[in-house]
Motif scaffolding. Structure first.
Motif, short mmCIF file in Angstrom:
data_model
loop_
_atom_site.label_atom_id
_atom_site.label_comp_id
_atom_site.label_asym_id
_atom_site.label_seq_id
_atom_site.Cartn_x
_atom_site.Cartn_y
_atom_site.Cartn_z
N ALA A 325 0.89 -1.41 -0.01
CA ALA A 325 0.04 0.05 -0.09
C ALA A 325 0.89 1.26 -0.18
O ALA A 325 0.68 2.17 -0.75
N ASN A 346 -2.34 5.36 4.10
CA ASN A 346 -2.95 4.23 3.25
C ASN A 346 -2.31 2.95 3.96
O ASN A 346 -3.03 1.91 4.14
N THR A 350 -5.01 0.10 5.46
CA THR A 350 -4.72 -1.17 5.03
C THR A 350 -4.71 -2.25 6.04
O THR A 350 -5.46 -3.13 5.96
N SER A 377 -5.89 0.92 -1.41
CA SER A 377 -5.21 1.84 -2.11
C SER A 377 -6.19 2.16 -3.17
O SER A 377 -6.09 3.54 -3.55
N VAL A 380 -7.70 5.44 -1.71
CA VAL A 380 -7.02 6.42 -1.47
C VAL A 380 -6.33 7.06 -2.71
O VAL A 380 -6.11 8.34 -2.66
#
Length: 425
Positions: A325, A346, A350, A377, A380
Motif C-alpha cells: 500500500a 494508506n 490497509t 489503495s 486513497v
C-alpha cells in the motif's frame, strides 16, 4: 536597373533554415494495469534517464533498466545466425520474467525481479519454481493471444500470474499441507492463464476512465480465492490451532516489519525479505524505503489493536499489505512529503481493513491475500488535491525518482513561461 541592387542585397542575405522539432516516435500500448500505460521509446530513452540516474552508464541498469531495453531492442534484428537469434530470444524471455516478479512490487526492472526470485528460492525453492512456471505459462499465453508487446515486455500482463504461482503452493503445500501436489500444480498452470484473461479484460474496461484505475493484484486475489475453495472441496483443510499469545517484544515487531517484504509472496524468511528489499533498492530507493516503513507502520499499528495479533505481527503477516500500500502511493503520486504522509496513512488503513477481513474470513479459514491492499489503495488513489500539493505521476510511468524529475522539469518550464508572459505582454 533600380531592381538590381535589391536583388543583389537579397542574394547576400544568409539563408534561414527553420526546422520543426519532431517528437520521437512512440509506440503506445494498451495500459493493462489501467493506470500504467507503457510506451516503447527510441534510443533516446537512456538520455532521458541520465538526468535522474547520473552520467555513469552502469546506473542505467537501475530504475526501469533502460540500458537492457536499448540493448535487446535491436539485438534480434542485428543477429546474423540462428544461434545468436535464439540466444537473444532467451534474453528477451528472461527480461520479461524478471519484470513480472518485479512488477508485483512496482519495480519494472529485471535485475530486481530476479533478486526477488532468488529470495523466494532461498526461502522456499518450491515457491520459486511454481512462480517461475506460472510466469512462463502467462507469457506464452499472452503471446498466443497476441497481447500488446509493450505490455508483455513491461511485465504488466503476467505479474499477477507470477504472484499466483508463488502464493498458492505456499498456502496449500506449506508447513501444514492440505492439498495434493499434483492438484496444486494443475491449479498453478490453469490459474496463471485465468489471471492473464482477467487482467486484460478488466483493464480494457477500466482504461477509459479518467484518471484510469489501476488493477493492482485484483486478478490474483480473484483466481487465488477460487483456487483455494476448489482445492478444499477435495481435501478439507484443518482449522488452524489456536496459538497462545506470546510476550510483547519490540525487537520481534521490528523483525516482523522486515519480514513483511517476503510475506508479499507468502514466504517467511529474513534472507528472502532482504533480497526483495535489495532488488527494490536497485530499481528505486524510494520504493524500498516506502515499503519498509509502510510495513513498519502496519505491523506496529496491528500489534497495538490486540494482543491476539502479536503472532501475526511477529511473522510479518500484518506488514505485507501495508508494504504494498505504501509503495503504491509513492509510485502513482510524485514523491513529496505529502505523498509520503498519504502513503503511511494508506498503510494504516490497509491494516485496519486486513484485521476486519481476517475476522470476517475466520469461520471459512480463507486467506485475505492482498485484498486489503487493493481495496484501501483504490480508495486513497481517488483522493485529489491541488496539482502542486499532491501531484499525480504522469505517463509513461517508470519509477518514482524519474516521476519527480519530470514533475520538477514541468514545473520549471511552466514557471519560465509564466515569467515570459508577464514580462512580454
Amino acid at each position: 536597373m533600380s531592381d538590381s541592387p535589391k536583388k543583389e542585397e537579397a542574394e547576400k542575405q544568409p539563408e534561414i533554415n527553420i526546422e520543426m522539432e519532431t517528437p520521437a516516435t512512440e509506440e503506445a500500448t494498451v495500459p493493462l494495469s489501467g493506470e500504467e500505460p507503457t510506451k516503447k521509446e527510441t534510443s533516446g530513452t537512456t538520455k532521458g534517464v541520465v538526468g535522474v540516474l547520473g552520467s555513469f552508464k552502469w546506473l542505467s541498469l537501475c530504475g526501469d533498466a533502460p540500458l537492457i531495453t536499448d540493448k535487446l531492442d535491436h539485438a534480434i534484428d542485428e543477429s546474423k545466425t540462428r544461434v545468436k537469434r535464439a540466444f537473444y530470444y532467451l534474453m528477451h524471455f528472461l527480461d520479461v520474467t524478471g519484470r513480472n516478479f518485479g512488477q508485483v512490487c512496482f519495480a519494472n526492472n529485471p535485475i530486481s525481479g530476479f533478486l526477488i526470485l532468488a529470495g523466494l528460492a532461498v526461502g522456499d525453492p518450491l515457491v520459486a519454481l511454481c512462480g517461475f512456471v506460472a510466469s512462463t505459462v502467462g507469457i506464452f499465453f499472452s503471446l498466443l493471444m497476441q497481447q500488446p508487446r509493450g505490455s508483455i515486455r513491461a511485465g504488466l500482463c503476467c505479474y499477477n500470474a507470477a504472484l499466483f504461482g508463488a502464493v498458492l503452493p505456499a498456502l496449500a503445500l506449506g508447513p501444514n499441507p492440505w492439498a495434493e501436489p499434483l492438484t496444486v500444480w494443475i491449479c498453478v498452470v490453469l490459474g496463471s492463464i485465468f489471471t492473464v484473461v482477467i487482467t486484460v479484460s478488466v483493464a480494457n474496461s477500466l482504461s477509459s476512465l479518467k484518471p484510469a484505475i489501476p488493477l493492482f493484484t485484483l486478478p490474483f486475489n480473484l483466481v487465488a480465492l477460487f483456487a483455494v475453495v476448489v482445492l478444499r472441496v477435495h481435501h478439507q483443510a484443518q482449522q488452524p490451532t489456536r496459538v497462545p499469545n506470546p510476550d510483547f517484544d519490540w525487537m520481534h515487531l521490528v523483525e516482523g516489519s522486515f519480514l513483511g517484504a517476503g510475506q508479499v509472496f507468502a514466504v517467511q524468511d529474513l534472507y528472502c525479505s532482504g533480497l526483495v528489499l535489495f532488488g527494490m533498492l536497485i530499481c528505486s530507493p524510494v520504493l524500498a524505503l516506502a515499503g519498509f516503513f509502510g510495513s513498519l507502520v502496519g505491523t506496529f499499528l496491528g500489534a497495538a489493536v490486540s494482543a491476539n495479533l502479536w503472532n501475526a505481527a511477529y511473522n510479518g503477516i500484518l506488514g505485507y499489505n501495508a508494504f504494498l500500500a505504501s509503495c503504491a502511493v509513492c509510485f502513482f503520486y510524485v514523491p513529496t512529503w505529502r505523498s509520503f504522509l498519504v502513503a503511511f496513512l494508506n498503510a494504516a488503513l490497509t491494516v485496519i481493513v486486513q484485521v476486519a477481513l481476517g475476522w470476517a474470513f475466520a469461520d471459512t479459514a480463507l486467506p485475505v491475500l492482498t485484498l486489503p491492499f487493493v481495496g484501501a489503495s483504490l480508495i486513497v488513489l481517488g483522493m485529489t488535491a491541488e496539482k502542486e500539493a499532491l501531484p499525480r505521476s504522469m505517463a509513461p510511468l517508470t519509477f518514482p525518482e524519474q516521476h519527480r524529475a519530470k514533475w520538477l522539469q514541468d514545473a520549471r518550464r511552466e514557471s519560465v513561461q509564466s515569467t515570459d508572459t508577464n514580462t512580454h505582454p
